[in-house]
Design a protein around this motif. Structure first.
Motif, mmCIF file in Angstrom:
data_model
loop_
_atom_site.group_PDB
_atom_site.id
_atom_site.type_symbol
_atom_site.label_atom_id
_atom_site.label_comp_id
_atom_site.label_asym_id
_atom_site.label_seq_id
_atom_site.Cartn_x
_atom_site.Cartn_y
_atom_site.Cartn_z
ATOM 1 N N ARG A 173 31.492 13.434 48.674
ATOM 2 C CA ARG A 173 31.787 12.240 49.456
ATOM 3 C C ARG A 173 30.551 11.357 49.491
ATOM 4 N N ALA A 174 30.789 10.069 49.687
ATOM 5 C CA ALA A 174 29.681 9.119 49.627
ATOM 6 C C ALA A 174 28.778 9.248 50.851
ATOM 7 N N TYR A 175 27.494 9.384 50.590
ATOM 8 C CA TYR A 175 26.456 9.304 51.606
ATOM 9 C C TYR A 175 26.657 10.229 52.808
ATOM 10 N N PRO A 176 26.790 11.522 52.592
ATOM 11 C CA PRO A 176 26.767 12.433 53.741
ATOM 12 C C PRO A 176 25.392 12.381 54.393
ATOM 13 N N ASN A 202 23.013 15.839 45.668
ATOM 14 C CA ASN A 202 23.100 14.407 45.968
ATOM 15 C C ASN A 202 23.315 14.129 47.462
ATOM 16 N N HIS A 203 22.789 14.991 48.316
ATOM 17 C CA HIS A 203 22.791 14.743 49.762
ATOM 18 C C HIS A 203 21.456 14.084 50.112
ATOM 19 N N LEU A 204 21.410 12.779 50.022
ATOM 20 C CA LEU A 204 20.135 12.079 50.038
ATOM 21 C C LEU A 204 19.773 11.464 51.400
ATOM 22 N N PRO A 235 17.000 9.987 44.123
ATOM 23 C CA PRO A 235 17.911 10.886 43.393
ATOM 24 C C PRO A 235 17.124 11.878 42.542
ATOM 25 N N ILE A 236 17.771 12.983 42.204
ATOM 26 C CA ILE A 236 17.122 14.008 41.391
ATOM 27 C C ILE A 236 16.889 13.486 39.977
#
Length: 396
Positions: A173-176, A202-204, A235-236
């Protein structure tokens, strides 16, 4: 007559004292979930104070208490209080039972977390977003060693990605937003590992919680108000994977595709702050927080790229204080620019006006890299993602 008066006065004080004493002691909530009408697990009451324990780890908020005619007054909150048998009821709806044996319904905290106290301007962290995850990291109550807590069990940091993905229902999901409750004295090598694991999935977006304050309203009952700072991890990148491999860490995902340079403007100037052994350095000189603010203000106004790097031995509390100071300076400069340009504070700007302020005063702050991680990137790329920073290689 005089004796009768003394007897009446004495009786009043005895009754008054007894009315307060009946409330004293430890009480446990009927509601043990983290949501619901009462967010506090248990309370401890004395004649002049009331303490609330956070539901998920050992952390008390203590406030001066006045008890007048079975009314509790504390922290600008007024609640009616009554006792029936072993049950304390607040405002006819919030129930606690006497907990002389400290049983907590066989549900005890397993971590102790002393949150860092930050002086700079903090944001109120709003948990109303449609997705939130909570990361608890502190000292185990059984052996005082640092540990991650997932649900009600100790866990390895490498278990974090699968736990967070599961918390999202297994879907991306977008932007947790991950809310961090981290002990003040946690060494930064644990934080670096946590940052890495979040980047893998991608939990940024991160909310660093530094203060919790108990509040009350008729809709939510007793609840916690959170303050801290919001940050976003980069991001990684392939260089991150290579760095983790170089220190023999477990890798949970294959390396990503090569990405474009972050810094395409070759004219940008970089400025450096280092946290080493819990002291802040600039150009090999220890500086105070007031000196840090002056430096950051100058760099922000000049649109410099600001690097705040940390060693792995420094503690989370000092790292967060440094980060919060830099954040607050950006906020102050943007606030001043908003008043000069639009004659109103940031909070009153339209989306277009706010975008204009952020474009004029961009937040160019690299905050999540340790000194060794930074050096690894530079040594393998001859730059930091397109920015010439060779002069920083002597940071250690």
């Amino acid at each position: 007559m005089k004796n009768l008066f003394l007897i009446l006065v004495s009786s009043f004080f005895v009754v008054s004292c007894n009315s307060k004493e009946k409330f004293e002691g430890k009480w446990t909530s009927y509601f043990l979930s983290d949501y619901g009408y009462n967010e506090s697990r248990d309370i401890a009451i004395s004649n002049d104070s009331i303490e609330f324990n956070y539901p998920h780890f050992d952390h008390y908020n203590k406030y001066p208490l006045k008890i007048e005619k079975s009314t509790f007054k504390f922290n600008n909150i007024i609640l009616k209080a009554s006792i029936k048998k072993d049950t304390l009821t607040l405002n006819d709806s919030i129930n606690f039972v006497k907990d002389d044996l400290d049983t907590l319904y066989e549900h005890k905290p397993i971590l102790k977390i002393d949150l860092p106290l930050l002086i700079p301007n903090l944001q109120t962290l709003n948990k109303e977003n449609y997705i939130n995850s909570f990361v608890y990291f502190g000292k185990r109550l059984d052996n005082n060693l640092f540990s991650l807590q997932l649900n009600d069990k100790y866990a390895d940091i490498h278990d974090l990605p699968s736990f967070l993905v599961s918390a999202c229902g297994g879907r991306h999901r977008a932007y947790p937003i991950n809310y961090f409750y981290i002990d003040n004295n946690t060494p930064m090598h644990y934080l670096e590992e946590i940052f890495s694991q979040l980047k893998f999935i991608n939990h940024l977006k991160i909310a660093f919680v530094s203060e919790m304050d108990i509040k009350f309203n008729n809709t939510e009952g007793l609840y916690y108000n959170y303050q801290g700072i919001l940050k976003k991890l980069p991001p990684i990148r392939e260089e991150d994977i290579n760095y983790k491999n170089s220190i023999n860490s477990k890798i949970t995902l294959p390396p990503p595709s090569p990405s474009l340079s972050t810094f395409n403007n070759k004219n940008l100037q970089s400025k450096f702050i280092y946290l080493k052994k819990n002291k802040i350095y600039n150009q090999d000189k220890i500086i105070s927080t007031s000196e840090l603010k002056k430096l950051i203000k100058l760099w922000v106004e000049n649109n410099n790229v600001i690097f705040s790097l940390y060693d792995l031995e420094s503690t989370y509390g000092d790292f967060l204080e440094m980060t919060a100071i830099i954040n607050s300076v950006y906020q102050d400069v943007r606030e001043k620019t908003s008043k000069e340009k639009f004659n109103k504070p940031l909070k009153d700007l339209t989306k277009e006006e706010l975008r204009e302020i952020k474009t004029k005063i961009p937040m160019c702050h690299v905050w999540s890299y340790s000194i060794p991680h930074f050096n690894h990137v530079v040594e393998n790329n001859d730059s930091f993602f397109g920015l010439d920073v060779d002069s920083a290689l002597n940071a250690e």
